[in-house]
Design an enzyme around this catalytic site. Sequence first.
Site, PDB file in Angstrom:
ATOM      1  N   LEU A  46       5.683 -37.254 -32.641  1.00  0.00           N
ATOM      2  CA  LEU A  46       7.010 -37.878 -32.718  1.00  0.00           C
ATOM      3  C   LEU A  46       7.799 -37.667 -31.434  1.00  0.00           C
ATOM      4  CD1 LEU A  46       8.257 -37.331 -36.354  1.00  0.00           C
ATOM      5  CD2 LEU A  46       8.157 -39.486 -35.099  1.00  0.00           C
ATOM      6  N   GLY A  47       8.613 -38.667 -31.088  1.00  0.00           N
ATOM      7  CA  GLY A  47       9.490 -38.570 -29.917  1.00  0.00           C
ATOM      8  C   GLY A  47       8.699 -38.276 -28.656  1.00  0.00           C
ATOM      9  N   PHE A  63       9.370 -33.054 -29.712  1.00  0.00           N
ATOM     10  CA  PHE A  63       9.643 -32.046 -30.742  1.00  0.00           C
ATOM     11  C   PHE A  63       8.523 -31.012 -30.838  1.00  0.00           C
ATOM     12  CE2 PHE A  63      12.043 -35.761 -31.829  1.00  0.00           C
ATOM     13  CZ  PHE A  63      13.265 -35.252 -32.205  1.00  0.00           C
ATOM     14  N   GLY A  64       7.626 -30.983 -29.851  1.00  0.00           N
ATOM     15  CA  GLY A  64       6.485 -30.068 -29.926  1.00  0.00           C
ATOM     16  C   GLY A  64       5.462 -30.633 -30.879  1.00  0.00           C
ATOM     17  N   ASP A  66      22.688 -22.430 -32.634  1.00  0.00           N
ATOM     18  CA  ASP A  66      22.291 -23.339 -31.548  1.00  0.00           C
ATOM     19  C   ASP A  66      22.759 -24.753 -31.888  1.00  0.00           C
ATOM     20  OD1 ASP A  66      21.222 -24.231 -29.220  1.00  0.00           O
ATOM     21  OD2 ASP A  66      19.119 -24.106 -29.842  1.00  0.00           O
TER      22      ASP A  66
END
Length: 788
Positions: free
Chosen positions: A503-504, A508-509, A637
């Site tokens: 994804l992306g 997103f790792g 965060d």
Amino acid sequence: MERVLHSVCFCWIFSLLYMVTPLLACPENCECPLTELRIECDDINTLSSLPTFDDDPDVYSYIEQLIIERQTAITRIDNLTLRAFPRLQVLKLGGNNISEIAHDAFAGNKELTTIELDQNGFQYLPWQPFAYLFKLKKLTLAGNNLKCGDCNHHWLQELIHKNKTSKELLCWDDKTKQQIKLNDVTFDKDCILPNVSVSTNYVRLNESQRTEIDCTATGSPTPTIKWLLTPNNHSIVNITNGKKLIVHSAYHDDNGEILCEASNEAGNDIKVVNLTVQFAPKINDFYAILGEEIFYKTLFFNISGIPMPEIEIFHGTDKLAIDTEGSFLKRGENNFSPTLNSFNGSVHFVRCSHANNGNYTLVIKNTFGSDKATLYNLIFVGDPGPGFEHVNSTAQQVFPTGLTGPTNYPVYETKPSVPIPYVIVLAIIAAIIVLVACFIKFRHKKSRRHHHAFENGEVLDPLRPHAPTLPMVENPNYLNGILVFSLETHHIDRNKIHFMKALGEGAFGLVYLGTYKCINDPLHDTRVAVKRLKDAARGDARKDFEREAELLANLQHDNIVTFYGVCMEKEPFLMVFEYMENGDLNNYLRCRGPDADCLTKDEVSLLPLTYNELLYISKQIASGMVYMASQHFVHRDMATRNCLVGERLVVKIADFGMSRDVYSTDYYRIGGQTMLPVRWMPPESINYRTNTIESDVWSYGVVLWEIFEYGKQPWFGLSNVEVIEKILSNQQLECPKACPKEIFEIIKGCWERKPQDRLPIKEIFERISRFSEEMPPFLDMSGKNTLV
Ligand code: 0F4
């Protein structure tokens, strides 16, 4: 019964979320267990040619193993075949019919460690495709028709000597008409491998100096010589006839290795020249972490300069001694980064008090110049507490020669004021009381089915986001270290998940797009986002995964990332989330600012977000934060990069961790592993690393600033150290152009210096809601519906 109900609900939720599923990116007749980062096409003769692998670069860019075997229709590896796999480590192409390979077949696959080419049709195997695979450990070639005497194969003998291919490798000898070991072949005098030498292996010069380096080679046929330069070298390095390298005017960016290569038909040889350009010192970073533990505070710095600069630290005008043994100022972990030509260093304050408050200046010097930077108004908090006595002493400190000690620095010395056994008994009783109190508190919250509460003011470890570093209570959901899931954590059958792509674009790792199959209703497969845990055996990875899953299962709100459950019966462990089609909020905002030039899939420009849409985004995040605060959950965060955007501008808060490459510059790396989102942090969190509901409110102020600046990085253009200086000296970001004054009033209310003066998150939510009510949320100023 409870579990059955869960399954029903799960399918029902997925049915509601149903969207049309795009085609899987796995090539036909191949298997793609994407969670294992592997593509496998080995059903005999099912491919008519090599797949092109250019339909979905997102997926392939993550693949580490490619196996294409037993396909007799495959005869060639060209320069395009493998370019989609920059991270490829293992390539297995055995049992095909390959007889040709392009010289640049592996040009984009520098991570390759293993290549298997057994049982193919190679008569000749050129050296060029393998020349720059510096990580290659194994090349297998059994069962080909390699010609023995061909000069082209001399390089393979070299590979045998380096143990990278088998000593038993056979080739066909035309003279004797039989197979012999390639290792036993003697090549004649017209076929000698190149041997390259350089006039020097190590050059040291000053900036703007000139130098020449010669490269010569032996070998037959006569080798061609060339210098291999990096993009950094190009501007100032000139080459004459391939043999001589002229550095016209050295610059410190040239520091590093330069390679000279000689090649002929038989193979190639490479020699390295280390170039060191000396230059004046520069402080890249200088930063303090105070208050982490009362008696352990650290100054961190990153400096560059060759020769290595001499380092001095001043408190006001007093020069401090840096002691290796650990008196007042102790040398911390230091390391040199050759790639960045910089040096990370740190010094710890071993014993200190408010008397050490003030300005600290780092001065670095070498023969080429000096640089300095000051941290203003550092505040050391903390009463030394019982057992410590304040003594004025400099005489006890040991200083390295050439350095002088601090003048009249107060030093705290440990000195037990009560007998030791008595202290131990007291400490044990105190610990039991704290544990019992925490346990009762925990049970109380659990009875409300929320057990992730961290009270205001607790000090939390930023690397293990949800683990309090202060008194830890054994989580009642853990039995002998094994997690017993609370009812909220749903187990998902991994066989019903169909993986599609990262994804992306990997932002997103290890999070993949997948579909989830609903039994009895195949039409209602739905898209999900699946996070994969890479290596559960590593350190605390499994525990952290379980802890996060449990936490997520208990955080349920319309504006918090929707978590469906886990697959943990075997590895790889997976977490399954709702698919949010517009990805992360920061990226979404950047693509929808007035100056953005992003296009939709159909190549249509995206319209900038309207004032009302920005307000709607802000309100939803505030709503999620009101909920988190009600659960006493400190996020730590809060930033637009940690929010997701779904259909119809629905926004949800998440926490993707700090390891995403695309947002690495949002974090300040201090010491070894610690990363701090300093641009989003209030002064007290920078100074004392405390994280509270109030520090989340400060971050929310920065989130509002990001939203009304369409995703810009706060304090863009400034280094992390400069940002810390700004924050600690009370300077604030300016009001964004698109931000109404009422919203900026809220932002300023989030940025009050004293945490207790900041606006409560509930009031922020109410104020934003009132604005939103003034205009219907989905209409812009002209009355146009912007969400369709
Ligand atoms: F409170 C809280 F929610 F903020 C919170 C607190 C503590 C821990 C967490 N953990 C968390 O969010 N973890 C996590 C880790 C990895 C992935 C996800 N979820 C996720 C990530 C990306 C996407 C997604 N759904 C999508 O559609 C995603 C990406 C995408 C790209 C382009 C289109 N969609 C779900 C959560 C949270």
